[in-house]
Scaffold this motif. Structure first.
Motif, PDB file in Angstrom:
ATOM      1  N   UNK A   1       0.820  -1.209   0.000  1.00  0.00           N
ATOM      2  CA  UNK A   1       0.000   0.000   0.000  1.00  0.00           C
ATOM      3  C   UNK A   1       0.854   1.258   0.000  1.00  0.00           C
ATOM      4  N   UNK A   2       1.970   1.241   0.693  1.00  0.00           N
ATOM      5  CA  UNK A   2       2.832   2.421   0.690  1.00  0.00           C
ATOM      6  C   UNK A   2       3.477   2.630  -0.679  1.00  0.00           C
ATOM      7  N   UNK A   3       3.758   1.543  -1.395  1.00  0.00           N
ATOM      8  CA  UNK A   3       4.296   1.668  -2.754  1.00  0.00           C
ATOM      9  C   UNK A   3       3.267   2.298  -3.678  1.00  0.00           C
ATOM     10  N   UNK A   4       2.013   1.888  -3.513  1.00  0.00           N
ATOM     11  CA  UNK A   4       0.936   2.474  -4.313  1.00  0.00           C
ATOM     12  C   UNK A   4       0.856   3.976  -4.069  1.00  0.00           C
ATOM     13  N   UNK A   5       0.890   4.376  -2.791  1.00  0.00           N
ATOM     14  CA  UNK A   5       0.790   5.805  -2.475  1.00  0.00           C
ATOM     15  C   UNK A   5       2.022   6.571  -2.942  1.00  0.00           C
ATOM     16  N   UNK A   6       3.176   5.933  -2.908  1.00  0.00           N
ATOM     17  CA  UNK A   6       4.380   6.587  -3.430  1.00  0.00           C
ATOM     18  C   UNK A   6       4.210   6.934  -4.905  1.00  0.00           C
ATOM     19  N   UNK A   7       3.651   6.026  -5.668  1.00  0.00           N
ATOM     20  CA  UNK A   7       3.461   6.264  -7.100  1.00  0.00           C
ATOM     21  C   UNK A   7       2.401   7.334  -7.344  1.00  0.00           C
ATOM     22  N   UNK A   8       1.372   7.356  -6.478  1.00  0.00           N
ATOM     23  CA  UNK A   8       0.379   8.423  -6.587  1.00  0.00           C
ATOM     24  C   UNK A   8       1.037   9.773  -6.337  1.00  0.00           C
ATOM     25  N   UNK A   9       1.915   9.827  -5.341  1.00  0.00           N
ATOM     26  CA  UNK A   9       2.607  11.076  -5.036  1.00  0.00           C
ATOM     27  C   UNK A   9       3.455  11.525  -6.221  1.00  0.00           C
ATOM     28  N   UNK A  10       4.118  10.581  -6.870  1.00  0.00           N
ATOM     29  CA  UNK A  10       4.925  10.926  -8.046  1.00  0.00           C
ATOM     30  C   UNK A  10       4.044  11.460  -9.175  1.00  0.00           C
ATOM     31  N   UNK A  11       2.892  10.836  -9.382  1.00  0.00           N
ATOM     32  CA  UNK A  11       1.981  11.295 -10.438  1.00  0.00           C
ATOM     33  C   UNK A  11       1.463  12.700 -10.141  1.00  0.00           C
ATOM     34  N   UNK A  12       1.098  12.929  -8.876  1.00  0.00           N
ATOM     35  CA  UNK A  12       0.596  14.258  -8.503  1.00  0.00           C
ATOM     36  C   UNK A  12       1.677  15.317  -8.678  1.00  0.00           C
ATOM     37  N   UNK A  13       2.911  14.945  -8.447  1.00  0.00           N
ATOM     38  CA  UNK A  13       4.001  15.902  -8.566  1.00  0.00           C
ATOM     39  C   UNK A  13       4.221  16.382  -9.982  1.00  0.00           C
ATOM     40  N   UNK A  14       3.696  15.643 -10.967  1.00  0.00           N
ATOM     41  CA  UNK A  14       3.846  16.039 -12.365  1.00  0.00           C
ATOM     42  C   UNK A  14       2.658  16.841 -12.873  1.00  0.00           C
ATOM     43  N   UNK A  15       1.678  17.089 -12.016  1.00  0.00           N
ATOM     44  CA  UNK A  15       0.461  17.783 -12.440  1.00  0.00           C
ATOM     45  C   UNK A  15       0.671  19.284 -12.302  1.00  0.00           C
ATOM     46  N   UNK A  16       0.748  19.978 -13.435  1.00  0.00           N
ATOM     47  CA  UNK A  16       1.096  21.398 -13.426  1.00  0.00           C
ATOM     48  C   UNK A  16       0.097  22.260 -12.665  1.00  0.00           C
ATOM     49  N   UNK A  17      -1.199  21.884 -12.706  1.00  0.00           N
ATOM     50  CA  UNK A  17      -2.228  22.742 -12.119  1.00  0.00           C
ATOM     51  C   UNK A  17      -2.034  22.957 -10.633  1.00  0.00           C
ATOM     52  N   UNK A  18      -1.480  21.964  -9.924  1.00  0.00           N
ATOM     53  CA  UNK A  18      -1.325  22.087  -8.471  1.00  0.00           C
ATOM     54  C   UNK A  18       0.131  21.949  -8.020  1.00  0.00           C
ATOM     55  N   UNK A  19       1.051  21.958  -8.971  1.00  0.00           N
ATOM     56  CA  UNK A  19       2.462  21.839  -8.610  1.00  0.00           C
ATOM     57  C   UNK A  19       2.850  23.024  -7.724  1.00  0.00           C
ATOM     58  N   UNK A  20       3.438  22.707  -6.580  1.00  0.00           N
ATOM     59  CA  UNK A  20       3.819  23.748  -5.640  1.00  0.00           C
ATOM     60  C   UNK A  20       2.715  24.170  -4.707  1.00  0.00           C
ATOM     61  N   UNK A  21       1.532  23.605  -4.880  1.00  0.00           N
ATOM     62  CA  UNK A  21       0.388  23.974  -4.031  1.00  0.00           C
ATOM     63  C   UNK A  21      -0.156  22.783  -3.254  1.00  0.00           C
TER      64      UNK A  21
END
Length: 829
Positions: free
Chosen positions: A511-531
């Motif tokens: 489960x932590x691996x799954x969430x790690x990958x979600x975090x990586x995907x979110x980090x590439x989303x320009x709309x909320x990057x840095x927010x």
């Protein structure tokens, strides 16, 4: 013969067996067949059949089941041809055999027995009703044996036992004429063997009552899996392994003798009827090799020998096999708060909860999904969730809505929280975790899709002492002291967290691996990057995954009792047909969008011929539900607010959505009102007929979440006096209409302190992609697009011919029919 028929009946209303027999006669005849009939009809100006039409009919012979005659009759029906016209044409054609097909039989079976699957101990009723020129007599058979004392149209066995399962048929005779009914299969299920969750299909005709169980075997042993559903007609089964259908695995029980290692995998069964489909849980089957270890050149030891050598310990053997982790059960509580009374409204929680519900059910979680809960309702819902937990259970809590974090403690904000709110008005997540730990759960997962800003109005410091355990995972949608966002859209779309989470949730990973990958995907989303960035906190020391199989532990009886408690929140009312004095018949159906949202749909299935106008609607609902009459009885699901379930509902109905079922205090009683007018009426005023319907307490209403605090445990979810704040409520000002909405405290004071870049996305860089339309279209183009969810009747037939016994498809019935007919021939000799 013509006088014995209703010549005005349109030929498209002829019963299917009659049409089938006529087509068989016309297709096989060369001189008096369909071509000659087409020529005769073509000479009649009323129903002129052109050469192109005849060519289209002839092409039907190229199809596997194609019939030129059926195509010709269909064209004639479209042009208004009646039974009288067809009789005249067949007489002109001189085809007496085809005319005989239209002649009413001296004995006609009006109601055929229907196959059924039911539970042991219930009452079985098979019905066969016929009409003849002289008194009709009935004789029932089970396989080739006559059923004693079975001379009535209804065969009743009360209560039904396992030995009563089998195939039944009825012989009907009147004078010298006799007919055989269809075969009816009766499947009797032993509820004592049930395992796992039980639930109804969408339309309520099927009920899954026996789930397959996880298996761990050794090579050479017999693999046995069983499932079962009740319903009429009898359900069909198809087993799947690793998502692929297994050939010839179409029975309730799947048995593989002498299983090999490659028989291991994930198994589940597809259960279907003529109009519905549902799936069992997916279970894991592990086939372990029988390992022998050579201790000397002349001696080999089996697993049992190793146990003896180890002095009663099998650790030496087991250490060579990777450990398979299991859950004793999986339960999830999903809460989405969006319709706040004193704070800005949200959209995404509804879509997020719906999507996660569907995904978690694929992982065999028992899911309770709830929208818009008050404080007391949230506390009572948590209590019910805790009742489902016991040793080894995987428990998951997802919350989407307003929230905050003080001193490391997260607080979920109910929809009735005042403005400003304090901890006494909210639910503390860490307090819930403490109660979960006391249940000795195998895994505790918290997915919190809310803001984690500091609440300046709350100075309390809860002292919550948690046990030191290695089974806790927190997935925060945003970092500490930051907001979580949802994307504004003209329709409905996911929040940022679930947008990426749903793409990874089914991965067979820790489960932590799954969430790690979600975090990586979110980090590439320009709309909320840095927010907004996902934060993970974990004390997990094992490879626990949401995909782990379920293997009941020592508390199987306790788990079964908990399953019954969970099932209360998912019981849909049975579909029903209402007959009105005017001759009209209304079908009333039910579906669940969430555990506290019921959909009612009505459909007119029978209307008298002389009725020029007929309409039915539901009304007079309990005031507890606060239903807006303007949003009831709409012609499309979307008009009444049913956006997510619309593709799964029957068409051509009137739809009504009832939300907040947790507020229902009494049985749900409402009125079905029928309005109609007849052609013979002089005025235009319709006549009204009414029927009262009582469907009890559907779905979550059975758990009475509306009550005040019922158990001491719900007080413990907040470690301070339960005294709601009496601060005045403030309506959100215009500045709250963000393009990028915050799932946070949304206090006016906090909001005004935010810098402009925290309140709005930079329009030139992000607004079109993240605000104007669907998020997924941002990288393709900047145009707006509507929101699109990404989710995945027959009449009475005539009786069979004397020498043609129609049967339901089953590999068992062909042999049964031959044996049965041979036995009748022996009896008659």
């Amino acid at each position: 013969m013509a006088d014995s028929l209703d010549r005005s009946t349109k030929i498209n209303l002829l019963k299917e067996p009659v049409v089938k027999r006529i087509c068989e006669v016309l297709d096989k005849s060369s001189s008096k067949g369909w071509r000659k009939l087409g020529e005769i009809v073509g000479n009649d100006r009323r129903f002129k059949v052109s050469p192109d039409d005849m060519e289209m009919c002839s092409l039907k012979v190229l199809e596997l089941e194609g019939s030129p005659s059926r195509m010709l009759l269909r064209l004639m029906a479209e042009r208004g041809c009646t039974t009288g016209h067809l009789v005249d044409y067949l007489q002109a054609l001189g085809n007496s055999e085809a005319l005989q097909c239209l002649k009413p039989s001296a004995l006609q079976i009006l109601l055929q027995p229907q196959s059924v699957a039911l539970l042991c101990g219930h009452n079985l009723r098979l019905s066969c009703h016929a009409m003849g020129k002289s008194p009709v007599h009935y004789q029932w058979f089970k396989a080739k044996e006559e059923v004693p004392n079975s001379s009535s149209p209804d065969l009743v066995i009360s209560p039904v036992q396992l030995k009563d399962a089998g195939f039944y048929i009825c012989r009907v005779h009147s004078g010298d004429a006799f007919e055989f009914s269809h075969w009816a299969q009766v499947d009797v299920l032993n509820i004592g063997m049930s395992y796992g969750q039980s639930y109804h299909s969408l339309d309520g005709r099927l009920k899954l009552v026996i789930q397959p169980q996880t298996q761990r075997l050794h090579v050479g042993e017999t693999l046995q899996l069983e499932c079962g559903a009740t319903g009429r007609p009898i359900p069909r089964y198809q087993w799947h392994r690793n998502g692929v259908p297994i050939s010839n695995a179409t029975k309730r029980k799947l048995m593989i003798p002498h299983a090999m290692q490659d028989h291991g995998g994930k198994y589940r069964c597809e259960i279907s009827s003529s109009t519905e489909r549902m799936w069992t849980n997916e279970v894991n089957v592990v086939i372990a090799p029988r390992i022998s270890v050579q201790l000397s050149g002349a001696m080999e030891c089996s697993e049992d020998d190793l146990y003896a050598i180890g002095g009663g310990s099998s650790d030496f053997f087991l250490n060579s096999i990777p450990e398979q982790l299991y859950a004793t059960d999986k339960v999830a509580l999903l809460i989405g708060n969006l319709s706040y009374q004193n704070h800005p409204q949200l959209k995404a929680p509804m879509v997020d909860v719906y999507d996660l519900t569907n995904l978690l059910r694929q992982l065999n979680f028992k899911v309770v999904s709830l929208l818009d809960l008050t404080e007391s309702e949230m506390r009572n819902a948590v209590d019910e969730f805790l009742l489902l937990l016991h040793k080894g259970v995987y428990g998951l809590l997802y919350y989407a809505g307003h929230g905050y974090e003080n001193y490391g403690n997260s607080f979920m904000v109910p929809v009735d929280a005042p403005n400003p709110y304090r901890s006494a008005n909210c639910l503390c997540v860490q307090s819930i975790l403490k109660l979960m730990q006391e249940k000795e759960t195998g895994l505790n997962v918290f997915l919190l899709d809310m803001c984690r800003k500091r609440n300046i109005h709350d100075d309390s410091t809860p002292n919550i002492v948690l046990r030191v355990t290695a089974n806790i995972v927190f997935g925060y949608a945003t970092c500490q002291d930051a907001e979580a966002f949802e994307l504004s859209s003209s329709g409905f779309t996911n929040g940022v967290f679930v947008k990426f989470l749903k793409k990874r949730l089914l991965d067979d990973e820790k489960i932590t691996t799954v969430l790690d990958r979600v975090a990586e995907d979110m980090g590439q989303f320009d709309a909320t990057k840095g927010k907004q960035a996902l934060e993970i906190r974990s004390s997990l020391s094992e490879r626990r995954a949401l995909t782990d199989p379920i293997l009941p532990g020592d508390s199987a009886d306790l788990a079964h009792a908990h399953s019954r408690q969970w099932a209360k929140a998912h019981e849909l009312p049975e579909s029903m047909c209402l007959d009105f004095d005017c001759g009209a018949q209304i079908k009333l159906g039910f579906a669940a969008e969430f555990s506290n949202v019921l959909v009612i749909y009505t459909h007119i299935i029978k209307k008298p011929d002389d009725m020029s106008f007929c309409q039915a609607h539901v009304t007079d609902f309990s005031q507890d539900l606060d239903v807006d009459p303007k949003e009831m009885n709409r012609e499309t699901p979307e008009e009444t607010g049913i956006y997510l379930l619309s593709s799964s509902l029957p068409q051509h109905c009137l739809y009504t959505r009832l939300s907040s079922l947790q507020k229902l205090r009494e049985e749900l009683v409402f009125t079905v009102c029928l309005q109609g007018a007849f052609t013979a009426m002089d005025d235009d005023h319709p006549i009204h007929w009414k029927k009262s319907v009582d469907i009890g307490k559907p779905l979550i209403a059975r758990l009475d979440l509306h009550r005040a605090m019922r158990r001491n445990s719900c007080l413990q979810t907040c470690m301070m006096p339960h005294s709601p704040s009496h601060s005045p409520c403030h309506s959100p000002g215009p500045e709250h209409h963000l393009h990028l909405h915050l799932h946070g405290s949304h206090q006016a004071q906090d909001y005004n302190r935010l810098s402009p870049q925290h309140r709005y996305l930079d329009i030139s860089e992000h607004l079109q992609g993240a605000v104007g339309g669907c998020v997924d279209s941002y990288y393709d183009n900047l145009s707006q697009c509507p929101y699109e969810p990404t989710y995945d009747s027959g009449g009475l037939s005539s009786s069979p011919g004397r020498f043609s016994i129609p049967i339901e498809a089953s590999e068992d019935i062909t042999e049964l029919q031959t044996v049965f007919i041979n036995s009748l021939q022996l009896q008659s000799q």
